[in-house]
Design a protein around this motif. Structure first.
Motif, PDB file in Angstrom:
ATOM      1  N   GLN A  95      10.913  -2.920  -5.125  1.00 31.65           N
ATOM      2  CA  GLN A  95      10.175  -2.674  -6.381  1.00 31.65           C
ATOM      3  C   GLN A  95       9.213  -1.498  -6.223  1.00 31.65           C
ATOM      4  OE1 GLN A  95       8.035  -6.195  -7.577  1.00 31.65           O
ATOM      5  NE2 GLN A  95       9.882  -7.460  -7.609  1.00 31.65           N
ATOM      6  N   MET A  99       8.837   2.040  -8.113  1.00 28.41           N
ATOM      7  CA  MET A  99       7.587   2.468  -8.763  1.00 28.41           C
ATOM      8  C   MET A  99       7.217   3.878  -8.318  1.00 28.41           C
ATOM      9  SD  MET A  99       5.216  -0.919  -8.347  1.00 28.41           S
ATOM     10  CE  MET A  99       5.851  -2.554  -8.731  1.00 28.41           C
ATOM     11  N   GLY A 146      -4.677  13.347  -0.511  1.00 32.17           N
ATOM     12  CA  GLY A 146      -3.625  12.634  -1.249  1.00 32.17           C
ATOM     13  C   GLY A 146      -4.194  11.383  -1.877  1.00 32.17           C
ATOM     14  N   LYS A 147      -3.275  10.517  -2.334  1.00 30.61           N
ATOM     15  CA  LYS A 147      -3.684   9.278  -3.014  1.00 30.61           C
ATOM     16  C   LYS A 147      -3.276   8.082  -2.162  1.00 30.61           C
ATOM     17  CE  LYS A 147      -0.996  10.153  -6.524  1.00 30.61           C
ATOM     18  NZ  LYS A 147      -0.261  10.254  -7.802  1.00 30.61           N
ATOM     19  N   VAL A 148      -4.068   7.031  -2.258  1.00 29.36           N
ATOM     20  CA  VAL A 148      -3.648   5.749  -1.698  1.00 29.36           C
ATOM     21  C   VAL A 148      -3.746   4.736  -2.838  1.00 29.36           C
ATOM     22  CG1 VAL A 148      -5.964   5.236  -0.821  1.00 29.36           C
ATOM     23  CG2 VAL A 148      -3.991   4.074   0.148  1.00 29.36           C
ATOM     24  N   ILE A 149      -2.683   3.950  -3.002  1.00 32.99           N
ATOM     25  CA  ILE A 149      -2.627   2.997  -4.114  1.00 32.99           C
ATOM     26  C   ILE A 149      -2.357   1.613  -3.533  1.00 32.99           C
ATOM     27  CG2 ILE A 149      -1.412   2.359  -6.241  1.00 32.99           C
ATOM     28  CD1 ILE A 149      -0.540   5.484  -6.164  1.00 32.99           C
ATOM     29  N   GLU A 150      -3.255   0.691  -3.789  1.00 35.87           N
ATOM     30  CA  GLU A 150      -3.084  -0.680  -3.311  1.00 35.87           C
ATOM     31  C   GLU A 150      -2.617  -1.549  -4.472  1.00 35.87           C
ATOM     32  OE1 GLU A 150      -6.794  -1.768  -1.490  1.00 35.87           O
ATOM     33  OE2 GLU A 150      -6.367  -0.606   0.328  1.00 35.87           O
ATOM     34  N   LEU A 151      -1.512  -2.258  -4.266  1.00 33.91           N
ATOM     35  CA  LEU A 151      -0.904  -3.055  -5.327  1.00 33.91           C
ATOM     36  C   LEU A 151      -0.920  -4.535  -4.964  1.00 33.91           C
ATOM     37  CD1 LEU A 151       2.189  -0.706  -5.479  1.00 33.91           C
ATOM     38  CD2 LEU A 151       0.666  -0.983  -7.422  1.00 33.91           C
ATOM     39  N   ASP A 152      -1.271  -5.369  -5.940  1.00 31.77           N
ATOM     40  CA  ASP A 152      -1.124  -6.824  -5.799  1.00 31.77           C
ATOM     41  C   ASP A 152       0.121  -7.208  -6.584  1.00 31.77           C
ATOM     42  OD1 ASP A 152      -3.369  -7.415  -4.277  1.00 31.77           O
ATOM     43  OD2 ASP A 152      -4.680  -7.341  -6.045  1.00 31.77           O
ATOM     44  N   LEU A 153       1.136  -7.707  -5.880  1.00 38.66           N
ATOM     45  CA  LEU A 153       2.413  -8.012  -6.530  1.00 38.66           C
ATOM     46  C   LEU A 153       2.637  -9.518  -6.596  1.00 38.66           C
ATOM     47  CD1 LEU A 153       4.595  -5.390  -4.599  1.00 38.66           C
ATOM     48  CD2 LEU A 153       3.604  -5.118  -6.889  1.00 38.66           C
ATOM     49  N   MET A 157       1.247  11.924  -0.413  1.00 30.84           N
ATOM     50  CA  MET A 157       0.695  13.193   0.055  1.00 30.84           C
ATOM     51  C   MET A 157       1.574  14.342  -0.436  1.00 30.84           C
ATOM     52  SD  MET A 157      -1.978  12.326   1.925  1.00 30.84           S
ATOM     53  CE  MET A 157      -2.431  13.810   2.850  1.00 30.84           C
ATOM     54  N   ARG A 195       0.854  -1.192   0.000  1.00 31.57           N
ATOM     55  CA  ARG A 195       0.000   0.000   0.000  1.00 31.57           C
ATOM     56  C   ARG A 195       0.887   1.237   0.000  1.00 31.57           C
ATOM     57  NH1 ARG A 195      -4.158   2.632   3.238  1.00 31.57           N
ATOM     58  NH2 ARG A 195      -2.796   2.476   5.012  1.00 31.57           N
ATOM     59  N   LEU A 218       4.565   6.701  -9.377  1.00 36.88           N
ATOM     60  CA  LEU A 218       3.415   6.896  -8.484  1.00 36.88           C
ATOM     61  C   LEU A 218       3.450   8.227  -7.734  1.00 36.88           C
ATOM     62  CD1 LEU A 218       3.195   3.269  -7.035  1.00 36.88           C
ATOM     63  CD2 LEU A 218       2.013   4.238  -9.032  1.00 36.88           C
ATOM     64  N   GLN A 268       0.946   5.424   0.189  1.00 37.63           N
ATOM     65  CA  GLN A 268       0.194   6.665   0.424  1.00 37.63           C
ATOM     66  C   GLN A 268       1.034   7.826  -0.063  1.00 37.63           C
ATOM     67  OE1 GLN A 268      -1.993   7.348   4.152  1.00 37.63           O
ATOM     68  NE2 GLN A 268      -1.100   9.398   4.177  1.00 37.63           N
TER      69      GLN A 268
END
Lengths: 79, 79
Positions: free
Chosen positions: B57, B61, B39-46, B8, B4, B66, B6
């Motif tokens: 990694q 990114m 701000g943004k929150v980005i959830e990644l499945d790796l 800002m 995850r 990001l 975040q």
């Protein structure tokens, strides 16, 4: 008092922004990215000093403005 | 593995979006809101299963895509 709200699309709702990020990451050579979901985080400075009252206010803010509750879910952290 | 991020705006950077939210909340009658930062929150499945490798990694990114590291800071949570 500080409060933090995280707003994410509900499961099952298509996330074009997340897909765009996934494709962009792929084109930059990050090929192990199986899924991306993007949402908002909102940090609030509140005059309210009582945590429960603050939670009530922020919940109402989410229901009225910060989240589109039809397609989004929200989580609130107080303090 | 889940990660995850975040993102800002850095302190001191003007946040027009946050100001717009604050004004909107004020017009809805929420007058105890002293500040809003969005701000943004980005959830990644790796695909990656090693936490340290995953952190490396995701850091890359963030640096490449990001986050705009000139005006934004990011926090990474792995797992």
């Amino acid at each position: 008092m500080k409060a933090r709200v995280q707003v994410m699309l509900k499961a099952g709702v298509l996330d074009p922004q997340g897909e765009a990020v996934r494709h962009a990451l792929g084109s930059l050579g990050f090929d192990g990215v199986e899924g991306v979901r993007q949402g908002k985080v909102i940090e609030l400075d509140l005059a309210e000093s009582d945590p429960e009252a603050a939670r009530g206010q922020v919940t109402e803010m989410c229901e009225k403005l910060l989240a589109n509750t039809v397609i989004e879910s929200y989580q609130i952290e107080i303090g």
